[in-house]
Design a protein around this motif. Sequence first.
Motif, PDB file in Angstrom:
ATOM      1  N   ALA A 134       0.829  -1.212   0.000  1.00  0.00           N
ATOM      2  CA  ALA A 134       0.000   0.000   0.000  1.00  0.00           C
ATOM      3  C   ALA A 134       0.862   1.259   0.000  1.00  0.00           C
ATOM      4  O   ALA A 134       0.442   2.305  -0.521  1.00  0.00           O
ATOM      5  CB  ALA A 134      -0.920  -0.006   1.221  1.00  0.00           C
ATOM      6  N   ALA A 135       2.067   1.154   0.566  1.00  0.00           N
ATOM      7  CA  ALA A 135       2.981   2.305   0.603  1.00  0.00           C
ATOM      8  C   ALA A 135       3.767   2.470  -0.698  1.00  0.00           C
ATOM      9  O   ALA A 135       4.570   3.394  -0.823  1.00  0.00           O
ATOM     10  CB  ALA A 135       3.942   2.160   1.774  1.00  0.00           C
ATOM     11  N   GLY A 136       3.546   1.554  -1.661  1.00  0.00           N
ATOM     12  CA  GLY A 136       4.199   1.670  -2.958  1.00  0.00           C
ATOM     13  C   GLY A 136       5.382   0.753  -3.163  1.00  0.00           C
ATOM     14  O   GLY A 136       6.056   0.832  -4.197  1.00  0.00           O
ATOM     15  N   MET A 137       5.645  -0.142  -2.229  1.00  0.00           N
ATOM     16  CA  MET A 137       6.782  -1.053  -2.358  1.00  0.00           C
ATOM     17  C   MET A 137       6.456  -2.169  -3.334  1.00  0.00           C
ATOM     18  O   MET A 137       5.304  -2.596  -3.468  1.00  0.00           O
ATOM     19  CB  MET A 137       7.129  -1.640  -0.984  1.00  0.00           C
ATOM     20  CG  MET A 137       8.403  -2.478  -0.945  1.00  0.00           C
ATOM     21  SD  MET A 137       8.809  -3.042   0.731  1.00  0.00           S
ATOM     22  CE  MET A 137       9.263  -1.487   1.496  1.00  0.00           C
ATOM     23  N   HIS A 138       7.468  -2.666  -4.034  1.00  0.00           N
ATOM     24  CA  HIS A 138       7.296  -3.790  -4.955  1.00  0.00           C
ATOM     25  C   HIS A 138       6.831  -5.015  -4.175  1.00  0.00           C
ATOM     26  O   HIS A 138       7.285  -5.264  -3.053  1.00  0.00           O
ATOM     27  CB  HIS A 138       8.615  -4.065  -5.669  1.00  0.00           C
ATOM     28  CG  HIS A 138       8.488  -4.980  -6.854  1.00  0.00           C
ATOM     29  ND1 HIS A 138       8.350  -6.348  -6.734  1.00  0.00           N
ATOM     30  CD2 HIS A 138       8.474  -4.711  -8.191  1.00  0.00           C
ATOM     31  CE1 HIS A 138       8.265  -6.882  -7.937  1.00  0.00           C
ATOM     32  NE2 HIS A 138       8.327  -5.914  -8.838  1.00  0.00           N
TER      33      HIS A 138
END
Length: 299
Positions: free
Chosen positions: A58-62
């Motif tokens: 959700a925080a944009g990590m792969h």
Amino acid sequence: MDILNIFINLVPITLLQGVIYGFVALGIMIPFRILSFPDLTAEGSFPLGGSVAAAAIAAGMHSVTATLLALLAGFLAGCATALIHLKLRLNTLLCGIIVLTMLFSVNIRIMGKPNQPIFAQDNLFDILLGDYARVLPLQIALIAGLLAATAILLLLFFKTEFGTAMRAVGANPLMARAQGISIWRHTILGIGLAGSLCAVGGALLAQNQSFADVNMGFGVLLNGLAAVIVGETLVGRDTLPRQLLAPAVGAIAYYQAISLALALGLEPSDLKFLTGAFVLLMLAIPSMKGQRQPVKMRA
């Protein structure tokens, strides 16, 4: 006929659940069978893996990085349980209860709320399967392949000098100590390994259903124990390959039994009771056999 149709329709869904929970069954088998370390941390490390993966995605990590981060978090949770036991000399079950209780609050802190949806983000299935990410047979094949690779890596690991020493710690800690094997190091790393496997299962489930919840670990330990028992009944545990194969086979077979139970008309709320009764029966059978005394004929 309706029962058969319902069962057939449920098989793919429970087959996917089976291969995902195969990771959890492996993570439960290692403390109980390899290390002789009864542990309840799985109920905490499983939702921890899901919470970490969902929050990271959700925080944009792969998604691959998020899954590896979940693996690390589960490893640390397992290490914490082992350290509490070794340092404070508390009962292993109590240590697990303490850690899983604390992890409930940790999971909420990680997600910032009791649950974290990730419907809008790409997950591991989207990355690896692309446009076919929602095709159930491909999902099953993907997770089954990861589970098989994990079991093979564990087999190779437990055949190394370090892995053999870890097995020796579980078989006879006094003898292992006499041979110069570090009980602390091998116990901590072994329980950490188990925690990482459970966390990976939680991360995969969270990505499959596109959300994580702090309560997703409720009853997972009992389901895992049931899977281990079923697997050992089907394939045995007299050799290391069989011991590692049993949890995966048992998880798949157990969830197919769940499909059958649902097809027969049982309510989902009844399944926890039936699972508990099954595990209780399997654990009680050896004791009942030991209590049987031969009847002597009187002259």
